[in-house]
Design an enzyme around this catalytic site. Structure first.
Site, PDB file in Angstrom:
ATOM      1  NE  ARG A 149      -4.745  -1.700   9.310  1.00 29.99           N
ATOM      2  CZ  ARG A 149      -4.726  -0.560   8.998  1.00 29.99           C
ATOM      3  NH1 ARG A 149      -5.351   0.360   9.923  1.00 29.99           N
ATOM      4  NH2 ARG A 149      -4.383  -0.272   7.851  1.00 29.99           N
TER       5      ARG A 149
ATOM      6  CG  ASP B 233      -8.023   4.711   1.892  1.00 29.54           C
ATOM      7  OD1 ASP B 233      -7.512   3.458   2.295  1.00 29.54           O
ATOM      8  OD2 ASP B 233      -7.421   5.526   2.209  1.00 29.54           O
TER       9      ASP B 233
ATOM     10  CE  LYS C 147      -5.283  -0.112   2.587  1.00 32.56           C
ATOM     11  NZ  LYS C 147      -4.275   0.648   2.935  1.00 32.56           N
TER      12      LYS C 147
HETATM   13  C1  S3P Z   1      -2.348   6.481   3.849  1.00 26.47           C
HETATM   14  C2  S3P Z   1      -1.940   5.223   3.018  1.00 26.47           C
HETATM   15  C3  S3P Z   1      -2.806   4.288   2.802  1.00 26.47           C
HETATM   16  C4  S3P Z   1      -4.269   4.304   3.237  1.00 26.47           C
HETATM   17  C5  S3P Z   1      -4.349   5.328   4.294  1.00 26.47           C
HETATM   18  C6  S3P Z   1      -3.613   6.604   4.352  1.00 26.47           C
HETATM   19  C7  S3P Z   1      -1.258   7.475   4.163  1.00 26.47           C
HETATM   20  O1  S3P Z   1      -2.351   3.088   3.508  1.00 26.47           O
HETATM   21  O2  S3P Z   1      -5.001   3.297   2.983  1.00 26.47           O
HETATM   22  O3  S3P Z   1      -5.915   5.569   4.727  1.00 26.47           O
HETATM   23  O4  S3P Z   1      -1.802   8.412   4.842  1.00 26.47           O
HETATM   24  O5  S3P Z   1      -0.152   7.383   3.886  1.00 26.47           O
HETATM   25  P1  S3P Z   1      -1.211   2.286   2.927  1.00 26.47           P
HETATM   26  O6  S3P Z   1      -0.084   2.827   3.061  1.00 26.47           O
HETATM   27  O7  S3P Z   1      -1.257   1.023   4.021  1.00 26.47           O
HETATM   28  O8  S3P Z   1      -1.755   1.734   1.485  1.00 26.47           O
END
Ligand code: S3P
Length: 448
Positions: free
Chosen positions: A129, A327, A354
């Site tokens: 990632r 999510d 993701k």
């Molecule tokens: C999260 C942010 C999201 C989400 C992840 C949890 C967080 O990711 O998909 O499961 O706790 O800040 P992104 O910031 O990459 O969108």
């Protein structure tokens, strides 16, 4: 592969209504932040209802490696003896964040403005990632990073001594990036400003304020402008972690797709930055109601009641809703298969970075189960086949992604033939009690 053991193939089968109450675990986002902010406060932070999934446990171990004392008292009760902002020690070993993008990105931010060096790694999913989205803004503080091609882990971060504050507009909707910059800003003298064009989950802002940071949020025509004054002394907190709406999504959607079901999922936070799925399900005509609406810890909370819904229509899910349900698209695409007509999900390209490329993973698995889908870089369309009309029968690859695994287990509860997954191991990263909880509701989910 779960990354931590042999693959765990699983199967789910329709048959029997789901009923009863599903008590889902604590919120993953808030659990990570409780441990990290607890480690940056001075004194003992007490946390109850912590999600004891692999991701959060990895963050707890990391905080220990940076010098905090993280103690498990049992029953979801934990305490963190923090070392204060700027007090992190240099870890002696490589920090393994397992499967967790939130863990690694937030921790990189938290250590980026301390004069220490740390090397981060993860499982095959996390090591694929992009980390540049975090290391780019951290470089503005003077932080150096040395990773693999494409900004991938393993990666070494050299924290900046005497970091200057930054002003940064987050280029993609990402609470992880926003939070990493804010956590780095904690140890930079002066005002760090983070601007997000679209609102993403705001747990960091709320919790930083709770820990006593001097932080303001202004909605302007530029976007949401978050201003943080650096070098506060964070005060330890007593935190009750609310139940995770992203985990609630699975029993809720299971109740909607499994014939005859009536499932209650109590005590779910409906923070508007997280609740987009529930709005979408209601728009589709799902039988989902909010009972006992109340406020807990300043957040709207309700008990969610989901019943089998055989009259859902496909809809257009607008791009501006994406951040509030990012999510939840995998499980929404499952529900969409049981609606009639097309469900078009726009503005979803973040799904491609993701734990897996979630558009690709869901598209291939749904196709294997007889569902027609279309995709482009930023849009995912599912052609619904109506309740009872989805063939199933496929084996779906989960690509080390907990939400893909759970989504396909929900699919199988409403399809004509069983649905198989190659590996349910990753479910333990976010929802270790998933199988027991679903079986207690009456779901036919088995390990092969
Ligand atoms: C999260 C942010 C999201 C989400 C992840 C949890 C967080 O990711 O998909 O499961 O706790 O800040 P992104 O910031 O990459 O969108």
């Amino acid at each position: 592969m779960s990354g931590h053991g042999d693959p765990i193939p699983m199967t789910s089968r329709a048959g029997g209504a789901l009923s009863g109450e599903a008590h889902v675990p604590g919120d993953k986002s808030i659990s990570h932040r409780s441990l990290i902010l607890g480690a940056m406060a001075v004194g003992e932070t007490k946390v109850s209802g912590l999600l004891e999934g692999q991701d959060v446990l990895d963050t707890g171990r990391a905080m220990q490696a940076f010098g905090a004392d993280v103690i498990n008292h049992g029953g979801g009760n934990w305490s963190v003896h923090g070392v204060g902002v700027g007090g992190f020690a240099e870890p002696e070993q490589v920090i393994d964040c397992g499967n967790s993008g939130t863990g690694v990105r937030l921790i990189m931010g938290a250590m980026a403005t301390s004069p220490i060096t740390a090397t981060f790694t993860g499982d095959a999913s996390l090591n694929g990632r992009p980390m540049g989205r975090v290391t780019d803004p951290l470089a503005l503080f003077g932080t150096e990073s040395y990773g693999r091609k494409g900004g991938r882990l393993p990666m070494t971060i050299v924290g900046a001594a005497n970091a200057a504050p930054v002003r940064y507009t987050v280029p993609m909707p990402s609470a992880q990036v926003k939070s990493a910059v804010l956590l780095a800003g904690l140890n930079a003298a002066g005002e760090t400003v983070v601007i997000e064009k679209e609102a993403t989950r705001d747990h960091s802002e709320r919790m930083l304020a709770g820990f006593g940071a001097n932080l303001s949020v202004d909605d302007t025509k530029e976007g949401r402008v978050i201003t943080l004054l650096g070098q506060p002394e964070l005060k330890p907190q007593t935190i009750t972690v609310p139940r995770d709406p992203s985990s609630a999504a699975f029993p809720v959607c299971a109740g909607i797709v499994a014939q005859g079901s009536d499932v209650l999922v109590p005590g779910i936070g409906l923070n508007p930055t997280r609740a987009g799925l529930f709005t979408t399900l209601q728009e589709m005509g799902a039988d989902l109601t909010f009972e006992n609406m109340r406020e807990e810890g300043g957040e709207p909370v309700a008990d969610l009641r989901a019943k089998f819904s055989d009259n859902m229509k496909g809809i257009e899910v607008p791009p501006e809703r994406a951040a509030s349900m990012i999510d939840e698209y995998p499980v929404l695409s499952v529900v969409a298969a049981f609606a009639t007509g097309k469900t078009v999900m726009r503005g979803v390209k973040e799904l491609r970075v993701k734990e897996s490329d979630r558009i690709d993973a869901m598209a291939r698995g749904l196709e294997a189960c007889g569902v027609t889908v279309e995709e482009d870089e930023d849009t995912f369309t599912v052609h619904g086949m109506g309740a009872g009309g989805v063939p199933g029968g496929g084996t779906c690859a989960t690509h080390l992604d907990h939400r893909i695994a759970m989504s396909f287990m929900v699919l199988g509860l409403g399809t004509q033939k069983p649905v198989h997954i190659d590996d349910g191991g990753p479910i333990a990263t976010s929802f270790p009690i998933f199988e027991d909880l679903m079986r207690d509701l009456g779901a036919n989910i088995t390990r092969d």
